[in-house]
Write an enzyme that holds these catalytic residues in place. Structure first.
Site, mmCIF file in Angstrom:
data_model
loop_
_atom_site.group_PDB
_atom_site.id
_atom_site.type_symbol
_atom_site.label_atom_id
_atom_site.label_comp_id
_atom_site.label_asym_id
_atom_site.label_seq_id
_atom_site.Cartn_x
_atom_site.Cartn_y
_atom_site.Cartn_z
ATOM 1 N N ARG A 214 0.823 -1.223 0.000
ATOM 2 C CA ARG A 214 0.000 0.000 0.000
ATOM 3 C C ARG A 214 0.852 1.267 0.000
ATOM 4 O O ARG A 214 0.430 2.302 -0.513
ATOM 5 C CB ARG A 214 -0.934 -0.014 1.221
ATOM 6 C CG ARG A 214 -2.031 1.065 1.188
ATOM 7 C CD ARG A 214 -3.022 0.855 2.333
ATOM 8 N NE ARG A 214 -4.157 1.760 2.259
ATOM 9 C CZ ARG A 214 -4.395 2.741 3.113
ATOM 10 N NH1 ARG A 214 -3.549 2.959 4.118
ATOM 11 N NH2 ARG A 214 -5.461 3.505 2.980
ATOM 12 N N ILE B 126 -7.511 7.531 -0.674
ATOM 13 C CA ILE B 126 -7.381 6.079 -0.751
ATOM 14 C C ILE B 126 -8.146 5.521 0.440
ATOM 15 O O ILE B 126 -7.982 5.982 1.571
ATOM 16 C CB ILE B 126 -5.899 5.645 -0.736
ATOM 17 C CG1 ILE B 126 -5.770 4.122 -0.754
ATOM 18 C CG2 ILE B 126 -5.150 6.225 0.448
ATOM 19 C CD1 ILE B 126 -4.320 3.641 -0.873
ATOM 20 N N SER B 127 -9.023 4.551 0.194
ATOM 21 C CA SER B 127 -9.898 4.038 1.249
ATOM 22 C C SER B 127 -9.114 3.309 2.335
ATOM 23 O O SER B 127 -8.003 2.823 2.110
ATOM 24 C CB SER B 127 -10.945 3.090 0.651
ATOM 25 O OG SER B 127 -11.775 3.769 -0.270
ATOM 26 N N LYS B 128 -9.723 3.215 3.505
ATOM 27 C CA LYS B 128 -9.108 2.485 4.613
ATOM 28 C C LYS B 128 -8.950 1.013 4.240
ATOM 29 O O LYS B 128 -9.818 0.445 3.570
ATOM 30 C CB LYS B 128 -9.966 2.609 5.874
ATOM 31 C CG LYS B 128 -10.121 4.007 6.393
ATOM 32 C CD LYS B 128 -10.693 4.017 7.812
ATOM 33 C CE LYS B 128 -12.093 3.437 7.872
ATOM 34 N NZ LYS B 128 -12.665 3.564 9.242
#
Length: 310
Positions: A130, A156-158
């Site tokens: 990530r 950016i999503s969790k």
């Protein structure tokens, strides 16, 4: 000799011829004296200058006796020491990769503790680095369970939300064809590529579309197809899809996307106000040609789903 002459010259000629007798010394002393007198009679020899070679430096072998001090060799001019370059302020790529693997493992353990049970999803989350999808200044936060900015008012999503949405879309199935709406930085598409045969992803913001291509290139992912376009329209040319994952919240799910879902397929999307209040993660299943079933699940917070391209 007359008396008057004797008075003027007290020594006779015979007395001058007769040398006085010296006291005798030892034999060695007499020989040295003779040799010295002979040497004194000869002229001194002219000595030629002889070049003196520097003595070779010898290194004492271990256990040997100390050598006699040797003549110091001719001094050599010392070159000024060049300063060593400063060490980089960041860890080398290899070291950081090892560290990221460890923190990814801890991230996966947190996901498992929070209820993600599909082994393929957990493996996919562990496989994708990530930190390669966020700004370098945020790399140390890459494996925290938080959304991070990626520019252009997008995030950016969790990790927990990414894993949850993919697990809902899979439902234990092997996915053939998946559509993602909102590529962003490319992270979720990279995770999807580990659980689906083909991944299609659409991004409406051109700089993010270009950035996603750059982020994915080092990973050499062969089964992702990125598209620049309006996500609300979908990708009819590649439909139908086993699963559709929408990474932005609209007041409803666009009908065009519902039509592109295969029968038996599942669509996962946040639905709610674009202000972020009262957004709910929603699962839509297509049970027949003109029939869909909707389930409202978790409270979430996403950026708004918009039409058009920029």
């Amino acid at each position: 000799m007359s008396g008057e002459r004797a008075k003027r010259f007290p020594l006779a000629l015979e007395d001058l011829k007769r040398a006085p007798r010296k006291s005798e010394g030892r034999a060695g002393e007499r020989h040295a004296a003779v040799a010295g007198s002979k040497a004194a009679d000869k002229p001194a020899a002219v000595l030629k200058p002889v070049a003196v070679k520097p003595a070779a430096v010898r290194t004492a072998l271990p256990g040997s006796a100390a050598a006699k001090p040797a003549t110091a060799p001719k001094p050599t001019a010392l070159k000024p020491a060049m300063p060593k370059p400063a060490a980089p302020s960041v860890a080398p790529a290899g070291a950081f990769a090892l560290t990221s693997e460890r923190v990814r493992e801890r991230m996966v353990e947190r996901l498992r503790a929070n209820g993600v049970t599909d082994a393929r999803v957990l493996e996919a989350m562990a496989a994708v680095p990530r930190h390669m999808f966020v700004d370098p200044g945020l790399a140390t936060q890459a494996y925290e369970d938080s959304a991070l900015p990626i520019g252009h008012q997008q995030t950016i999503s969790k990790p927990s939300v990414v894993a949850r949405m993919i697990e809902l879309a899979m439902a234990g199935r092997t996915l053939e064809r998946v559509l993602e709406i909102g590529t962003g930085c490319g992270y979720q598409a990279a995770v999807l590529s580990h659980v689906a045969r083909d991944v299609y992803s659409i991004e409406r913001i051109k700089p993010l579309y270009e950035r996603a291509k750059l982020n994915l290139r080092p990973l050499r992912v062969p089964n992702i197809r990125l598209h620049y376009g309006d996500g609300r329209v979908g990708l009819p040319s590649a439909a139908p899809f086993d699963a559709i994952v929408i990474a932005a919240a609209g007041l409803d799910v666009p009908q065009a996307l519902l039509e592109q879902l295969a029968i038996g397929g599942r669509l996962v999307a946040p639905v709610g106000a674009q202000s972020g209040q009262h957004q709910v993660l929603t699962l839509v299943e297509r049970v027949a040609h003109a029939q869909w079933r909707e389930s409202r699940l978790d409270r979430v917070f996403f950026v708004p789903l918009k039409s058009g391209v920029i």
